[in-house]
Design an enzyme around this catalytic site. Structure first.
Site: not given
Ligand code: C5P
Length: 233
Positions: A37, A65-66, A119
């Protein structure tokens, strides 16, 4: 060899500040994972040429990139992404954005994933935007709408995974970030589930970041997750 004979659901989030750091991480992870990603940070640092390089090395790419803009802009940008061979692209689950994106990628292999509600949003943020109801209700409403408008999948927290899967049906893609092995550092994530639990709840892919990317031995950490997943069966 990994313990998974077929589908490997792991996508590693390349949340690093340069192409060199990303390349080094990919090298250390090795053949265990082929799906990466690229989010805003790395995109801002290294851009689409870097993404094209990863694709031409045979990696699958989730471009996170939402997109959220006027339909014409979304449409033109989605068409550019679709032409590169990127596998997944995120857009916000707003009807006008989803309609434009779905039309623009027609005929390509690009799969569009809708982000229902960030989130980080709290109920106060929703009030501020004039939404009525709860966040869970909005997530469900937008997941329904995404399917109606021909979007391929949803990005959802693992805690919403089961509810979202029941809305989108068995064939749509469900990607869950916020996944951690039991005992791994949660970082700033509050709402986490284990990889095995997320798969049991219907996730098709797991986005894993810091548990792997900040580990002293990223490859060993991936192996640990693959081992845990092998038990899901
Ligand atoms: O917490 P971690 O490092 O595993 O997060 C990995 C990816 O997940 C990050 O790139 C973050 O943008 C995405 N993410 C998300 N929603 C969340 C937490 C993390 O999209 N609630």
């Amino acid at each position: 060899m990994t313990p998974l004979a077929t589908h490997n659901p792991i996508i590693i989030a390349l949340d690093v500040e340069s192409a060199a750091d990303a390349r080094s991480l990919i090298h250390r992870i090795g053949p265990r994972v082929n799906f990466y990603k690229v989010g805003l940070e790395l995109y801002a640092a290294a851009g689409m040429d870097f993404v094209r390089g990863l694709l031409s090395d045979g990696h699958r790419i989730f471009l996170d990139l939402k997109f959220y803009d006027i339909p014409e802009t979304v449409s033109r940008a989605v068409a550019r992404v679709a032409a590169t061979g990127v596998d997944f692209l995120t857009i916000h689950a707003v009807p006008s954005v989803m309609r434009a994106a779905a039309a623009a990628r027609r005929g390509s292999n690009l799969r569009l994933l809708a982000v229902t509600v960030l989130t980080s949003f709290g109920s106060e943020d929703l009030d501020d935007l004039g939404f009525e109801g709860t966040i869970a209700e909005l997530v469900e409403r937008r997941a329904h709408k995404a399917m109606e408008l021909g979007i391929d999948g949803i990005v959802a927290s693992p805690l919403e995974a089961a509810a979202v899967r029941s809305i989108i049906g068995p064939d749509a893609v469900l990607v869950t970030p916020g996944v951690r092995s039991a005992g791994a550092d949660k970082g700033d994530q509050k709402r986490v589930a284990t990889p095995a639990q997320a798969i049991r709840d219907g996730a098709s892919y797991l986005v894993i970041g810091r548990q792997v990317t900040r580990a002293a031995d990223p490859a060993a950490e991936v192996d640990r997750i693959l081992f845990e997943l092998a038990e899901v069966g």
